[in-house]
Design an enzyme around this catalytic site. Structure first.
Site, PDB file in Angstrom:
ATOM      1  N   ILE A  54       0.835  -1.208   0.000  1.00 43.24           N
ATOM      2  CA  ILE A  54       0.000   0.000   0.000  1.00 43.24           C
ATOM      3  C   ILE A  54       0.865   1.252   0.000  1.00 43.24           C
ATOM      4  CG2 ILE A  54      -1.663   1.329   1.346  1.00 43.24           C
ATOM      5  CD1 ILE A  54      -2.743  -1.388   2.389  1.00 43.24           C
ATOM      6  N   ASN A 100       1.150   4.944   7.161  1.00 43.62           N
ATOM      7  CA  ASN A 100       0.775   3.663   6.565  1.00 43.62           C
ATOM      8  C   ASN A 100       1.459   2.476   7.221  1.00 43.62           C
ATOM      9  OD1 ASN A 100       0.025   1.693   4.303  1.00 43.62           O
ATOM     10  ND2 ASN A 100       2.260   1.767   4.153  1.00 43.62           N
ATOM     11  N   TYR A 148      -3.151  -6.768  17.217  1.00 37.63           N
ATOM     12  CA  TYR A 148      -3.170  -5.924  16.020  1.00 37.63           C
ATOM     13  C   TYR A 148      -4.507  -5.210  15.880  1.00 37.63           C
ATOM     14  CZ  TYR A 148      -3.067  -4.708  11.050  1.00 37.63           C
ATOM     15  OH  TYR A 148      -3.133  -4.039   9.855  1.00 37.63           O
TER      16      TYR A 148
END
Length: 267
Positions: A19, A86, A156
């Protein structure tokens, strides 16, 4: 559509692949000056080499690195307009995907939170004074898991949920000061984490008795009930990130854009 990003300065973390690389490439194509941050380089990042791109190598969890990143952006290009947080995922020897709650302990939780939340907040804290000077924007890459609890990847998912929560508060605090803060929450994205040799796709394919391509193209999209029938592509996430970073999204603040192929089913 002109996104009005020509000449603007952006920092993108995790910018060497997946990404992040797609975001860096798109920003460069839009005429922005970009500082790509990652632990190391990549062939894809090297292909973008030019006067509009600076690569800063290092670990976002290291003390003082956030200050170094912002200083390089300001020193190279004269200011800062966009911060794309990101970088995320596994770090410090913690492997994702993670299993059941009792399989992990404090070390795993601390490491995942340090990389996916605290490192992001540290860089944002350093960047905000410069962003306020120029009416900039922050885009955080979170995860659909922030909205959908499951019986795995607890650390996470919780870290990403916290990141999405903080982004909403930052939007409220800094919107009146000229800085927009938004979030993009990807679903299952076809990145190196899945597709690299020996990666997660190979692990799952072996366990399920199918080949990697069948797993990625058919098995997992079906199991996850992806209404598009496929994984999300990194460029599709990058397009959402860059649009939110753009002045063309000048009235979008505190939003969470889900790009997940129909993974999340709730309202």
């Amino acid at each position: 559509m002109d996104l009005q990003l020509k000449g603007r300065v952006a920092v993108v973390t995790g910018g060497s692949k997946g990404i992040g690389l797609a975001v860096v490439r798109t920003l460069v194509e839009e005429g922005a000056f970009v500082v790509a941050v990652s632990r190391g380089g990549s062939e894809g990042l090297g292909a973008l080499e030019g006067p509009n791109l600076v690569h800063v190598a290092g670990d976002l969890m290291e003390e003082g690195f956030a200050e170094e990143v912002v200083a390089r952006a300001v020193g190279a290009f004269g200011g800062l307009d966009v911060l794309v947080n990101n970088a995320g995922g596994p770090a410090g020897g913690v492997v994702l995907p993670r299993g059941a709650f009792l399989d992990g302990g404090d070390r795993e939780w601390r490491t995942i939170f340090e990389f996916n939340l605290f490192a992001v907040l540290r860089l944002t804290r350093v960047a905000l004074p410069y962003l306020m000077e120029r009416g900039g924007s922050v885009v955080n890459v979170s995860s659909a898991l922030a909205r959908q609890p499951a019986t795995n990847n607890y650390e996470y998912a919780a870290a990403k949920a916290a990141l999405s929560h903080v982004a909403k508060g930052l939007a409220e605090e800094f919107g009146p000061r000229g800085v927009r803060v938004n979030t993009v929450s990807p679903g299952v994205v076809r990145t190196n984490w899945w597709t690299d040799e020996g990666g997660v796709a190979d692990m799952f394919a072996g366990a399920m008795g199918v080949d990697r391509d069948t797993l990625l193209d058919e098995t997992l999209p079906g199991m996850l009930r992806l209404s598009t029938g496929r994984f999300v592509e990194p460029q599709e996430i990058a397009d959402a990130v860059v649009l939110l970073a753009s002045p063309r999204s000048g009235s979008t603040n505190g939003s969470d854009f889900v790009v997940d192929g129909g993974l999340l089913k709730e309202m």
